[in-house]
Scaffold this active site. Structure first.
Site, PDB file in Angstrom:
ATOM      1  N   ASP A   1      22.683  -9.478   0.204  1.00 28.88           N
ATOM      2  CA  ASP A   1      22.033 -10.685   0.736  1.00 28.88           C
ATOM      3  C   ASP A   1      22.760 -11.416   1.872  1.00 28.88           C
ATOM      4  O   ASP A   1      23.960 -11.657   1.770  1.00 28.88           O
ATOM      5  CB  ASP A   1      21.901 -11.740  -0.360  1.00 28.88           C
ATOM      6  CG  ASP A   1      21.439 -11.185  -1.682  1.00 28.88           C
ATOM      7  OD1 ASP A   1      21.153  -9.997  -1.768  1.00 28.88           O
ATOM      8  OD2 ASP A   1      21.369 -11.976  -2.633  1.00 28.88           O
TER       9      ASP A   1
ATOM     10  N   TRP B   1      27.639  -1.712  -4.465  1.00 33.81           N
ATOM     11  CA  TRP B   1      27.748  -3.088  -4.947  1.00 33.81           C
ATOM     12  C   TRP B   1      28.964  -3.287  -5.865  1.00 33.81           C
ATOM     13  O   TRP B   1      29.329  -2.418  -6.629  1.00 33.81           O
ATOM     14  CB  TRP B   1      26.456  -3.458  -5.692  1.00 33.81           C
ATOM     15  CG  TRP B   1      26.362  -4.911  -6.036  1.00 33.81           C
ATOM     16  CD1 TRP B   1      25.871  -5.893  -5.245  1.00 33.81           C
ATOM     17  CD2 TRP B   1      26.783  -5.537  -7.249  1.00 33.81           C
ATOM     18  NE1 TRP B   1      25.956  -7.106  -5.887  1.00 33.81           N
ATOM     19  CE2 TRP B   1      26.515  -6.915  -7.125  1.00 33.81           C
ATOM     20  CE3 TRP B   1      27.375  -5.086  -8.422  1.00 33.81           C
ATOM     21  CZ2 TRP B   1      26.803  -7.832  -8.127  1.00 33.81           C
ATOM     22  CZ3 TRP B   1      27.664  -5.999  -9.425  1.00 33.81           C
ATOM     23  CH2 TRP B   1      27.371  -7.358  -9.267  1.00 33.81           C
TER      24      TRP B   1
ATOM     25  N   GLU C   1      14.822 -14.516  -7.338  1.00 32.89           N
ATOM     26  CA  GLU C   1      16.158 -14.678  -6.769  1.00 32.89           C
ATOM     27  C   GLU C   1      16.045 -15.348  -5.400  1.00 32.89           C
ATOM     28  O   GLU C   1      14.974 -15.433  -4.809  1.00 32.89           O
ATOM     29  CB  GLU C   1      16.828 -13.303  -6.583  1.00 32.89           C
ATOM     30  CG  GLU C   1      16.992 -12.524  -7.868  1.00 32.89           C
ATOM     31  CD  GLU C   1      17.703 -11.190  -7.689  1.00 32.89           C
ATOM     32  OE1 GLU C   1      18.547 -10.870  -8.527  1.00 32.89           O
ATOM     33  OE2 GLU C   1      17.417 -10.463  -6.717  1.00 32.89           O
TER      34      GLU C   1
HETATM   35  C1  FRU Z   1      19.917 -10.544  -4.815  1.00 31.11           C
HETATM   36  C2  FRU Z   1      21.091 -10.808  -5.739  1.00 31.11           C
HETATM   37  C3  FRU Z   1      21.277 -12.294  -5.940  1.00 31.11           C
HETATM   38  C4  FRU Z   1      22.722 -12.388  -6.312  1.00 31.11           C
HETATM   39  C5  FRU Z   1      23.322 -11.318  -5.450  1.00 31.11           C
HETATM   40  C6  FRU Z   1      24.505 -10.624  -6.049  1.00 31.11           C
HETATM   41  O1  FRU Z   1      19.974  -9.353  -4.137  1.00 31.11           O
HETATM   42  O2  FRU Z   1      20.883 -10.151  -6.973  1.00 31.11           O
HETATM   43  O3  FRU Z   1      20.415 -12.865  -6.881  1.00 31.11           O
HETATM   44  O4  FRU Z   1      23.264 -13.643  -6.059  1.00 31.11           O
HETATM   45  O5  FRU Z   1      22.313 -10.374  -5.194  1.00 31.11           O
HETATM   46  O6  FRU Z   1      25.109  -9.775  -5.136  1.00 31.11           O
END
Ligand code: FRU
Length: 598
Positions: free
Chosen positions: A148, A172, A317
């Protein structure tokens, strides 16, 4: 006991030492190793194997725990190296205390991993691009993983982008706020990590504002960030910067907002003139919570929105909430942005929005609860939020150009993920409802280079404009228009000599436009990549198109801003040719213009 196990027992029994220049590596057990740094260098290069399970690395500074991160230390082969920065440890003893989780230990004996022979100290880390698919004009991190966009804010001539960043792998994990700035929304300067994990957790998404009146007490015009601390629970924390985002100090009173809801994150705040207070909206499971505050530190819950409204195929989100003008009127409406994963119209992640009114306390949606409005009709548009404090009352957004269905397995390794081109938002009215217009930001004109135009005229069948894309450095902007006379199906195709293609088709019988990437190139990294995405269209005399092609993406905008489709593509060779077509009748095709990207 078999001979092999005897030998392993012997190795494990004696702390085993390995020597790399300037490093002292000790294996204390099958799952536990220590790396002592004995020479002052800038980086410790960690060998990473992306498919290896994560090891936990506790960094000890003068024997005390200083920070913890996870690293996929290479077991069998090295995919790439990531640097662990040592500057902050100058003059102190540094030990990496490394624990391998259980399944790592089951498959092997830690000291035989290739990482121990290749881990090394260095003063250089080469970030020169190694990737064929790295975009020419879309933002990407130099190395590592990005998701994000966070905390986007404009201040003193600079647009700041913070972003979800893993510096220790191109997948990630270890969420930090990466940071970059631009003066023109296209050319970015990479800056060091702005906000790093701490005892409250890793640093998830959030927002920034400029505190012009020093309401928080950290200084006039301080940049205030509020983000989610993702620890055992998700809480909200504040950090501030008085040097234009170059360094942030975390507020001693963190966390400032807590809840017992499991998914409680992504705070987005803004100053509300109407109530002379700050508002904050955040995602809590299947709804948004709205707060107000006089000082950015003490927040009062005012209302909730969302249960029963719009799409709920996944978690809500990354919200945003702002007021926008309605084109051609003096009216304004509020837009509540809600990113959703999964549950998007083509699977996985997508951005929906609601239009209505907001009085500083409560958002009231103008549509029936069952209405779904999508900001983008491609498959790779997520976590979209807007810049705070943008000049000229602009509302500029950036999207993360990927989809959680396959984001971690797209065919790049040095880095993963890019952002969309910047877009400006407004509203228009159709059939009694307001919808967003999404247009490429005017700054995109500044990267338009030399143009080649080919006249087409009346078309029945198809016309191939051979090699019109060649020499454009795998990136181009294309403009063209279609004026249907008798045809109900027409469009444009980009292709290469291997037969790989992406096809955009207007279908007037169905009143929809689609982008087909079924045969666009590499897709075997995920069963859900090969797709056709589509958007509704309205009856018009002329259909204008503006296409942004980069090395791994196509963003298709219509001239009115009524639809945009953002899709990733991984052709095995750059697309070279453009073909325009008209089926079962005639279409007048305006000149096809291909611009180089400067
Ligand atoms: C959206 C998300 C958010 C969170 C972030 C974690 O892609 O899941 O809700 O803050 O990514 O990396």
């Amino acid at each position: 006991m078999k001979l092999k196990s005897l030998f392993i027992a012997f190795l494990v029994g004696l702390p085993c030492m390995a020597q790399q220049s300037g490093l002292d590596i000790q294996h204390l057990s099958e799952t536990h190793s220590l790396v002592r740094v004995q020479e002052a260098k800038k980086y410790l290069l960690l060998p990473i194997e992306e498919k290896a399970p994560e090891a936990t690395v506790n960094v000890l500074k003068n024997m005390k725990p200083d920070q913890t991160f996870t690293a996929r230390l290479a077991i069998n082969k090295i995919d790439y190296y990531v640097p662990f920065e040592l500057d902050a440890y100058k003059g102190h003893s540094v030990i990496l205390d490394i624990h391998n989780i259980a399944d790592r230990a089951q498959t092997r004996t830690a000291q035989t991993d290739v990482c121990w022979n290749e881990i090394k100290l260095t003063n250089e880390f080469d970030t020169t691009n190694r990737e064929t698919y790295r975009p020419r004009y879309h933002f990407t991190p130099l190395y590592g993983w990005m998701n994000d966009p966070n905390g986007m804010v404009y201040k003193d001539g600079e647009w700041h982008l913070f972003y979800q960043y893993n510096p220790y792998a191109s997948v990630w994990g270890n969420m930090n706020w990466g940071h970059a700035v631009t003066k023109d929304l296209v050319h970015w300067e990479h800056l060091p990590v702005a906000i790093a994990p701490d005892g409250l957790g890793t640093v998830f998404s959030g927002s920034c504002v400029v505190d012009k009146d020093n309401t928080a007490g950290f200084g006039k015009n301080a940049i205030i960030a509020i983000y989610t601390s993702a620890g055992r629970s998700q809480t909200q924390s504040l950090a501030y910067s008085t040097d234009n985002g170059r360094t942030f100090t975390k507020y001693a009173g963190n966390p400032i907002l807590t809840s017992d809801v499991m998914d409680f994150r992504d705070p987005n705040m803004f100053w509300n003139e109407r109530i002379q207070k700050w508002n904050l909206i955040l995602a809590a499971g299947q709804e948004m919570r709205i707060y107000s505050s006089p000082n950015l530190k003490d927040w009062k819950e005012e209302s909730r929105f969302g249960l029963g409204y719009g799409a709920h195929g996944g978690v809500w989100e990354c919200p945003d909430l702002f007021e926008l003008p309605v084109e051609g009127t003096s009216e304004k409406k509020w837009v509540l942005v809600c990113n959703l994963n999964p549950g998007g119209p083509f699977g996985g992640s997508a951005t929906q929005y609601f239009v209505g009114d907001f009085d500083g306390y409560k958002f009231t949606c103008e549509s029936k609860p069952s209405t779904c409005k999508w900001m983008d009709y491609g498959k790779d548009h997520y976590a979209t939020v807007s810049f705070s404090n943008a000049p000229d009352n602009r509302r500029v957004v950036l999207a993360w150009m990927s989809n959680w269905e396959y984001a971690t397995s797209v065919p790049t390794q040095q880095y993963r993920s890019s952002n969309s081109v910047p877009r400006d938002l407004a509203l228009y009215m159709k059939d009694g409802e307001h919808y967003l217009t999404v247009k490429p930001s005017v700054e995109m004109l500044s990267v338009r280079g030399a143009a080649v135009s080919k006249k087409v005229g009346n078309l029945a069948g198809s016309k191939l404009l051979k090699n019109i894309l060649v020499g454009k450095d795998d990136a181009a902007e294309l403009t063209l228009s279609f004026e249907p006379s008798t045809a109900k199906l027409f469009g444009v195709e980009l292709s290469n000599d291997r037969g790989e293609k992406v096809v955009l088709t207007y279908d007037l019988a169905k009143l929809q436009v689609s982008v087909d990437r079924m045969q666009s190139g590499q897709s075997n990294f995920s069963a859900s990549f090969a797709t056709v995405t589509s958007a509704p269209i309205e009856k018009q005399d002329v259909y204008q198109l503006r296409l942004f092609l980069d090395r791994c993406s196509l963003e298709a905008f219509d001239g009115e801003g009524h639809f945009v489709m953002t899709n990733l593509l991984f052709p095995n060779e750059p697309y070279q040719h453009v073909r325009v077509f008209s089926q079962n009748g005639k279409t007048k095709v305006g000149a096809v213009t291909v611009y180089e990207i400067k």
